[in-house]
Design an enzyme around this catalytic site. Structure first.
Site, PDB file in Angstrom:
ATOM      1  N   ARG A 220      -4.013  25.210 -18.312  1.00  0.00           N
ATOM      2  CA  ARG A 220      -3.887  24.803 -16.822  1.00  0.00           C
ATOM      3  C   ARG A 220      -3.664  23.411 -16.674  1.00  0.00           C
ATOM      4  NH1 ARG A 220      -7.747  26.475 -11.893  1.00  0.00           N
ATOM      5  NH2 ARG A 220      -8.909  24.816 -12.911  1.00  0.00           N
TER       6      ARG A 220
ATOM      7  N   LYS B  94      -1.040  21.543 -16.965  1.00  0.00           N
ATOM      8  CA  LYS B  94       0.152  21.344 -16.217  1.00  0.00           C
ATOM      9  C   LYS B  94       0.173  21.389 -14.592  1.00  0.00           C
ATOM     10  CE  LYS B  94       2.661  21.972 -20.354  1.00  0.00           C
ATOM     11  NZ  LYS B  94       1.951  22.954 -21.236  1.00  0.00           N
TER      12      LYS B  94
ATOM     13  N   CYS C 118     -25.725 -10.352  -2.382  1.00  0.00           N
ATOM     14  CA  CYS C 118     -26.001  -9.339  -3.309  1.00  0.00           C
ATOM     15  C   CYS C 118     -27.728  -9.502  -3.547  1.00  0.00           C
ATOM     16  CB  CYS C 118     -25.355  -9.682  -4.711  1.00  0.00           C
ATOM     17  SG  CYS C 118     -26.109  -8.749  -5.986  1.00  0.00           S
TER      18      CYS C 118
ATOM     19  N   CYS D 203     -28.309 -10.844  -7.382  1.00  0.00           N
ATOM     20  CA  CYS D 203     -27.902 -12.187  -7.888  1.00  0.00           C
ATOM     21  C   CYS D 203     -29.177 -12.991  -8.034  1.00  0.00           C
ATOM     22  CB  CYS D 203     -26.973 -12.507  -7.030  1.00  0.00           C
ATOM     23  SG  CYS D 203     -25.050 -12.076  -7.478  1.00  0.00           S
TER      24      CYS D 203
ATOM     25  N   ASN E 222     -38.392  -1.136  -8.570  1.00  0.00           N
ATOM     26  CA  ASN E 222     -37.546  -0.654  -7.311  1.00  0.00           C
ATOM     27  C   ASN E 222     -38.205  -0.745  -5.916  1.00  0.00           C
ATOM     28  OD1 ASN E 222     -35.817   0.961  -5.684  1.00  0.00           O
ATOM     29  ND2 ASN E 222     -34.680   1.496  -7.552  1.00  0.00           N
ATOM     30  N   ASP E 223     -37.738  -1.475  -5.394  1.00  0.00           N
ATOM     31  CA  ASP E 223     -38.393  -1.623  -3.741  1.00  0.00           C
ATOM     32  C   ASP E 223     -38.374  -0.202  -3.034  1.00  0.00           C
ATOM     33  OD1 ASP E 223     -38.657  -4.474  -3.888  1.00  0.00           O
ATOM     34  OD2 ASP E 223     -36.573  -4.526  -4.226  1.00  0.00           O
TER      35      ASP E 223
ATOM     36  N   HIS F  99     -22.354 -11.658 -11.143  1.00  0.00           N
ATOM     37  CA  HIS F  99     -22.025 -10.649 -10.401  1.00  0.00           C
ATOM     38  C   HIS F  99     -20.771  -9.791 -10.583  1.00  0.00           C
ATOM     39  CE1 HIS F  99     -22.208  -8.656  -6.417  1.00  0.00           C
ATOM     40  NE2 HIS F  99     -21.062  -8.617  -6.232  1.00  0.00           N
TER      41      HIS F  99
ATOM     42  N   ASN G 233     -25.822   4.119 -13.269  1.00  0.00           N
ATOM     43  CA  ASN G 233     -24.845   4.393 -12.402  1.00  0.00           C
ATOM     44  C   ASN G 233     -23.870   3.479 -11.881  1.00  0.00           C
ATOM     45  OD1 ASN G 233     -25.482   6.964 -11.488  1.00  0.00           O
ATOM     46  ND2 ASN G 233     -26.996   6.235  -9.839  1.00  0.00           N
TER      47      ASN G 233
ATOM     48  N   SER H 224     -24.787   1.391  -5.461  1.00  0.00           N
ATOM     49  CA  SER H 224     -24.911   0.567  -4.344  1.00  0.00           C
ATOM     50  C   SER H 224     -24.408  -0.869  -4.452  1.00  0.00           C
ATOM     51  CB  SER H 224     -26.405   0.713  -3.801  1.00  0.00           C
ATOM     52  OG  SER H 224     -27.143   0.017  -4.766  1.00  0.00           O
TER      53      SER H 224
ATOM     54  N   HIS I 243     -22.889  -5.462  -8.784  1.00  0.00           N
ATOM     55  CA  HIS I 243     -23.750  -6.259  -9.970  1.00  0.00           C
ATOM     56  C   HIS I 243     -24.032  -5.544 -11.110  1.00  0.00           C
ATOM     57  CE1 HIS I 243     -25.774 -10.174 -10.590  1.00  0.00           C
ATOM     58  NE2 HIS I 243     -26.216  -9.409 -11.627  1.00  0.00           N
TER      59      HIS I 243
ATOM     60  N   HIS J  56     -26.110  -3.347 -13.414  1.00  0.00           N
ATOM     61  CA  HIS J  56     -27.488  -2.778 -13.481  1.00  0.00           C
ATOM     62  C   HIS J  56     -27.704  -1.422 -13.609  1.00  0.00           C
ATOM     63  CE1 HIS J  56     -26.319  -1.564  -9.336  1.00  0.00           C
ATOM     64  NE2 HIS J  56     -27.641  -0.771  -9.387  1.00  0.00           N
TER      65      HIS J  56
ATOM     66  N   GLN K 292     -30.992   1.499 -14.139  1.00  0.00           N
ATOM     67  CA  GLN K 292     -32.323   1.829 -13.790  1.00  0.00           C
ATOM     68  C   GLN K 292     -33.264   2.587 -14.925  1.00  0.00           C
ATOM     69  OE1 GLN K 292     -32.588   3.485 -10.022  1.00  0.00           O
ATOM     70  NE2 GLN K 292     -30.560   3.613  -9.579  1.00  0.00           N
TER      71      GLN K 292
ATOM     72  N   LYS L 278     -12.618  14.411 -11.102  1.00  0.00           N
ATOM     73  CA  LYS L 278     -13.069  15.881 -11.211  1.00  0.00           C
ATOM     74  C   LYS L 278     -14.185  16.216 -10.143  1.00  0.00           C
ATOM     75  CE  LYS L 278     -15.107  19.025 -14.404  1.00  0.00           C
ATOM     76  NZ  LYS L 278     -14.423  20.224 -14.220  1.00  0.00           N
TER      77      LYS L 278
ATOM     78  N   GLN M 123     -16.303  23.988 -15.554  1.00  0.00           N
ATOM     79  CA  GLN M 123     -15.132  24.341 -15.997  1.00  0.00           C
ATOM     80  C   GLN M 123     -14.294  23.093 -16.255  1.00  0.00           C
ATOM     81  OE1 GLN M 123     -12.021  23.931 -14.333  1.00  0.00           O
ATOM     82  NE2 GLN M 123     -10.680  25.215 -15.886  1.00  0.00           N
TER      83      GLN M 123
HETATM   84  P1  H2U Z   1     -27.701   2.153  -7.853  1.00  0.00           P
HETATM   85  O1  H2U Z   1     -27.817   1.597  -9.249  1.00  0.00           O
HETATM   86  O2  H2U Z   1     -27.742   3.719  -7.754  1.00  0.00           O
HETATM   87  O3  H2U Z   1     -27.061   1.382  -6.780  1.00  0.00           O
HETATM   88  O4  H2U Z   1     -29.430   1.762  -7.530  1.00  0.00           O
HETATM   89  C1  H2U Z   1     -29.872   0.470  -7.201  1.00  0.00           C
HETATM   90  C2  H2U Z   1     -31.342   0.557  -6.922  1.00  0.00           C
HETATM   91  O5  H2U Z   1     -31.862  -0.836  -6.517  1.00  0.00           O
HETATM   92  C3  H2U Z   1     -31.531   1.648  -5.853  1.00  0.00           C
HETATM   93  O6  H2U Z   1     -32.423   2.525  -6.500  1.00  0.00           O
HETATM   94  C4  H2U Z   1     -32.862  -0.287  -5.386  1.00  0.00           C
HETATM   95  C5  H2U Z   1     -32.428   0.763  -4.714  1.00  0.00           C
HETATM   96  O7  H2U Z   1     -33.662   1.419  -4.362  1.00  0.00           O
HETATM   97  N1  H2U Z   1     -32.844  -1.695  -4.507  1.00  0.00           N
HETATM   98  C6  H2U Z   1     -34.048  -2.419  -4.583  1.00  0.00           C
HETATM   99  O8  H2U Z   1     -34.889  -2.304  -5.499  1.00  0.00           O
HETATM  100  N2  H2U Z   1     -34.047  -3.537  -3.766  1.00  0.00           N
HETATM  101  C7  H2U Z   1     -33.176  -3.919  -2.984  1.00  0.00           C
HETATM  102  O9  H2U Z   1     -33.353  -5.062  -2.259  1.00  0.00           O
HETATM  103  C8  H2U Z   1     -31.962  -3.238  -2.746  1.00  0.00           C
HETATM  104  C9  H2U Z   1     -31.878  -1.949  -3.699  1.00  0.00           C
END
Ligand code: H2U
Ligand code: ZN
Length: 347
Positions: free
Chosen positions: A27, A29, A51, A54, A76-77, A114, A154, A162, A165, A167, A169, A312, A324
């Protein structure tokens, strides 16, 4: 007619997770009249006042980032897992089942800049990222309630990232998540049967076959796995059989950073774009057991298919049947390894 992997539709087995993928090389082509995505804007400032990653800026939770020079890690907040969750269970009629999940989520900034991404960082700076992964794996993994530490990245809007910058997780939790659990089971069965690591044998096979190699340095092999699902999916596999990131020698750590840089440069060069992907490390659980069967590796799952904008989709048959692909793993590997080794932005 002889069965030919380059010509005939076939299924390929993934020994690492026990699943199958349908490959339809004939497939390749097929014309494309579907979605075209807008390319992401390329020019970014070194520092971005809005940001939340930053140095010196405030985050959503109100906390202020330090003026960090290299890497920076914070909780993570908006953590998906929390430390003080009750660990109850729920069960109704044997069909409705739930159990409490405990853990913590961390965000790691790879650089104060950044505008840079992994392929644009120096090997030295990537080593710092690897060392932070080691520290976090150790610190989180040694907590009695933590069974698994999932390190991942990601990259790109297309992957739901999101913020450009650079980063990644880390999610550490009280259970082994589904993907590493499948791989642990498969590696365990293999180890029991043959007393060797599944990926050790796989590395040896790929070094012999040569068809799917993208990068081969002294300590790591990068291949488009025989069973790849995503068009340019790759795996970084350590040549030595070890279980987790803490067991790397100094030389292996350098070689790992080198291979991370080389691979992400090839990716960016493929469509001359900042190549989106989800990537992450699979390694032994941190449940206090030895896990000899586990073999350290790093998966890259990039969505792009034929240009900087056409990706994809995992829809239809793939949601209802199984994944697939059209372009073969061998073809993808060949394309990736023949790309220039210097980042296109350096031209
Ligand atoms: P991504 O890599 O999927 O963009 O996720 C960034 C993470 O950063 C996301 O899980 C966190 C979000 O909850 N975050 C903070 O912890 N503090 C912030 O001020 C904004 C985003
Ligand atoms: Zn894996």
């Amino acid at each position: 007619m002889n069965f030919d992997l380059k010509e005939h539709p076939h299924r390929r087995y993934n020994p690492l997770n026990g699943e199958w993928v349908l490959v339809s090389p004939h497939r390749m082509k097929r014309p494309w009249q579907g979605q075209v995505e807008k390319p992401e804007k390329e020019i970014k400032p070194e520092y971005e006042a809005t940001c939340y990653l930053c140095p010196g800026n405030s985050r959503a939770g109100g906390e202020q980032n330090p003026e960090y020079d290299h890497t920076f890690v914070f909780t993570n907040d908006f953590s998906a897992l929390l430390e003080d969750t009750p660990m109850g269970t729920y069960e109704k009629g044997g069909l409705l089942k739930a159990k409490g999940a405990k853990g913590m989520c961390r965000v790691i900034c790879f650089s104060p800049r950044h505008d840079l991404t992994l392929p644009e960082l120096s090997q030295e700076d990537i080593v710092r990222v690897v060392e932070l992964w080691q520290q976090e794996y150790k610190a989180l993994g040694s907590l009695p309630e933590i069974q698994y530490v999932q390190i991942f990245e990601n990259k790109g809007q297309m992957m739901g990232c999101s913020n450009p910058h650079p980063h990644g997780q880390i999610w550490a939790q009280s259970d082994v998540p589904v993907e590493p659990a499948k791989e642990g089971k498969q590696q365990g069965d293999y180890y029991q049967r043959f007393q060797t690591s599944l990926l050790q044998d796989y590395v040896a096979l790929e070094l012999k076959e040569k068809e799917r190699i993208v990068i081969n340095n002294e300590h790591f092999l990068v291949v488009v796995p025989f069973w790849a699902v995503w068009p340019f999916e790759t795996m970084i596999i350590s040549k030595r059989h070890f279980q987790n990131i803490l067991q790397m020698t100094e030389e292996e750590k350098q070689a790992y950073a080198a291979v991370l840089k080389e691979l992400t440069i090839l990716y960016d060069n493929l469509f001359e774009t900042s190549f989106p992907y989800s990537a992450g490390i699979h390694q032994a659980p941190t449940d206090g057991m030895e896990h000899t069967e586990w073999h350290f590796h790093h998966h890259f799952y990039p969505p792009l298919l034929r240009s900087a904008t056409v990706k994809k989709f995992m829809v239809g048959y793939e949601m209802l049947g199984n994944p697939q692909r059209d372009i073969t793993a061998e073809h993808s590997a060949e394309r990736l390894r023949s790309l220039p080794k210097e980042h296109y932005k350096m031209k």
